[in-house]
Scaffold this active site. Structure first.
Site, PDB file in Angstrom:
ATOM      1  CE1 TYR A  64      -4.353   0.073  -0.307  1.00 17.94           C
ATOM      2  CE2 TYR A  64      -4.206  -1.835   1.139  1.00 17.94           C
ATOM      3  CZ  TYR A  64      -4.925  -1.053   0.249  1.00 17.94           C
ATOM      4  OH  TYR A  64      -6.199  -1.393  -0.078  1.00 17.94           O
ATOM      5  CD  GLU A  66      -4.889   4.963   0.554  1.00 19.04           C
ATOM      6  OE1 GLU A  66      -5.195   5.951   1.231  1.00 19.04           O
ATOM      7  OE2 GLU A  66      -5.604   3.959   0.444  1.00 19.04           O
ATOM      8  CG  ASP A 241      -8.279  11.705 -22.776  1.00 24.03           C
ATOM      9  OD1 ASP A 241      -7.247  11.048 -23.026  1.00 24.03           O
ATOM     10  OD2 ASP A 241      -9.336  11.184 -22.380  1.00 24.03           O
ATOM     11  CB  THR A 270      -4.280   5.138 -21.400  1.00 26.25           C
ATOM     12  OG1 THR A 270      -4.223   5.358 -22.806  1.00 26.25           O
ATOM     13  CG2 THR A 270      -5.702   5.279 -20.911  1.00 26.25           C
ATOM     14  CE  LYS A 273      -6.899   3.947 -25.251  1.00 29.77           C
ATOM     15  NZ  LYS A 273      -7.006   4.443 -23.864  1.00 29.77           N
ATOM     16  NE  ARG A 279      -5.923  -2.680 -19.688  1.00 30.48           N
ATOM     17  CZ  ARG A 279      -6.144  -2.494 -20.989  1.00 30.48           C
ATOM     18  NH1 ARG A 279      -5.429  -3.137 -21.874  1.00 30.48           N
ATOM     19  NH2 ARG A 279      -7.066  -1.675 -21.408  1.00 30.48           N
TER      20      ARG A 279
HETATM   21  N1  DSN Z   1     -11.477   2.004 -24.635  1.00 31.46           N
HETATM   22  C1  DSN Z   1     -10.591   2.953 -25.259  1.00 31.46           C
HETATM   23  C2  DSN Z   1     -10.661   2.872 -26.740  1.00 31.46           C
HETATM   24  O1  DSN Z   1     -10.815   1.779 -27.250  1.00 31.46           O
HETATM   25  O2  DSN Z   1     -10.541   3.874 -27.421  1.00 31.46           O
HETATM   26  C3  DSN Z   1     -10.834   4.326 -24.813  1.00 31.46           C
HETATM   27  O3  DSN Z   1     -11.142   4.336 -23.481  1.00 31.46           O
END
Ligand code: DSN
Length: 472
Positions: A64, A66, A241, A270, A273, A279
């Protein structure tokens, strides 16, 4: 890293897991086999490096932590501090940001942290001010009521879902649509492009607290300098974003007006991607919002995931290497080759092409819904996802689009020649599929699906996934 080290690491891990629950070990092995065999064109997916994957499977998961580096609510966080500080340092250096918060578990979490930081910074609420300076025990019931009223119904202007915006930018199925009074800007019906004059007009009329840019299905670049000017003209906080295109920013394919970091007050992303990490999520900002952003946990987030922060540090270190810029450029070259190959064969593309990692096919040109097309492609070994197109006649469930992206296939090493072959396979399936008796049903000759599936496998055979990993 030698072949033996990677194979040994994954084989040993599976052996240890198999001794406890063999079905989990089998599922992990089966997942690798499935990923190796499918033509993965989901625009938001990728393949993290073995080093990134391995950094997640360890004792950090048990801790943990925090709070933030050096200011934890738990003792014994010195090693977590090390990896969190490393991940943040790599993120700052990679993106040229003054502050990086690497704790968010996902993109939604990163956006919630950003929303909180903006609300706390911008909303005039005496009760919130008291709560911020830790006088919470002095707040009366009336103060708490006022705080909730003052924080609620603040205004957000973001890209509409059917134009490619994201659910978390104020849309009803997500909590952001319940917290904020939201309006959307769309795209020009003739060109499919963002019309900055229309965005400015919407901002002048609506006067949002937050102007959001960023998308999950818009195949073009956004000019963040212009968006910032629009935000400034109405006193809005400008949030970007960049989850989908973070890898293109990291790899310096998106620079100048198209790099959000110098223009936005706050940037979320994120890490899994186009950035090709584990992730997770991340927030970048300047010093004005840094303190509020750092309150993300426990304000908005559950306990940080130190094992994922370790993996973020590894992946961000990889993204700082010169070869990542080459990878990022190849993602775009591949997407453009795919778009050209599809267009040449008669496919109708939203905006007519792409500047980034994704292509959006309007499958009404093939007489199909997105759902029919997605399933027909899946039957043929091609993994994509259905997506709305602007002013979609089929709604958000059936949709009229297929979104395809190149980050994953580019990681495997496929190039522009293979993109033309991929376009041929996609076009073959879509042009040979006919609509069935409902928006979900379709007719596709199973022999053709099987043939395309085999061709997809032949195409992939020259580009083995995780070539150094042999599970035996
Ligand atoms: N789920 C993602 C996507 O496929 O674009 C975005 O959150």
């Amino acid at each position: 890293m030698s072949l033996n080290a990677e194979s040994t690491a994954f084989r040993s891990a599976l052996e240890v897991i198999r001794a406890v629950e063999p079905r989990v070990a089998d599922a992990i092995g089966a997942e690798l086999a499935d990923q190796r065999e499918s033509l993965k064109l989901i625009a938001s997916e990728n393949y993290a490096s073995p080093a990134t994957l391995l950094a997640m499977g360890n004792w950090f998961s048990d801790k943990y932590a925090e709070g933030t580096v050096g200011r934890r609510f738990y003792a014994g966080c010195q090693n977590v501090d090390t990896v969190e500080a490393l991940a943040a340092e790599h993120a700052r250096e990679l993106f040229g940001a003054s502050h990086a918060y690497v704790q968010p578990h996902s993109g939604i979490d990163a956006n919630l942290v950003a929303f909180w930081a903006i609300l706390a910074d911008r909303v005039e609420s005496p009760a919130l001010k008291k709560a911020q300076v830790r006088q919470v025990n002095d707040l009366t019931e009336a103060d708490w009521f006022a705080l909730r009223r003052e924080l609620g119904n603040q205004r957000m202007l973001g890209m509409s879902l059917d134009a490619g915006g994201h659910l978390t930018h104020g849309f009803r199925p997500n909590i952001s649509g319940k917290m904020f009074d939201q309006r959307s800007y769309g795209t020009d019906p003739a060109t499919g492009l963002v019309d900055y004059d229309k965005v400015a007009e919407a901002a002048r009329e609506f006067k949002p607290l937050i102007l959001v840019a960023g998308y999950s299905a818009y195949p073009r670049k956004v000019n963040f300098r212009i968006m910032r000017e629009i935000a400034d003209s109405v006193g809005a906080t400008f949030m970007v974003d960049m989850a989908h295109f973070a890898g293109l920013v990291a790899g310096k394919v998106f620079t100048g007006d198209f790099d959000p970091v110098p223009h936005a007050h706050i940037v979320t992303t994120t890490t899994h991607k186009s950035l090709r990490g584990p992730r997770g999520g991340m927030v970048l900002c300047g010093p004005e919002l840094a303190d509020q952003v750092d309150r993300g946990c426990p304000m908005v987030l559950g306990g940080p995931l130190p094992h994922v922060m370790a993996a973020k540090a590894v992946a961000l270190a990889e993204a700082r290497r010169p070869d990542f810029a080459d990878y990022a450029q190849r993602i775009v070259d591949n997407a453009q080759a795919l778009a050209e190959g599809l267009t040449r064969r008669g496919a109708k593309l939203v905006t007519g092409g792409t500047d980034n990692h994704l292509v959006l096919i309007d499958v009404t040109g093939y007489g199909l819904t997105g759902r029919q097309a997605e399933q027909a492609l899946l039957d043929s070994g091609i993994v994509t996802n259905r997506n709305s197109v602007p002013q979609d006649p089929n709604g958000a469930w059936y949709t009229s689009g297929i979104r395809i992206g190149t980050p994953a296939l580019t990681s495997r090493g496929l190039g522009v020649a293979e993109m033309d072959q991929t376009a041929e396979l996609i076009h073959t399936v879509l042009s040979q599929t006919t609509s069935g008796e409902s928006k979900a049903k379709y007719v596709l000759d199973p022999a053709l699906a099987d043939k395309v599936s085999k061709q997809a496998n032949e195409l992939l055979a020259g580009f083995p996934l995780y070539p150094a990993v042999d599970l035996g």
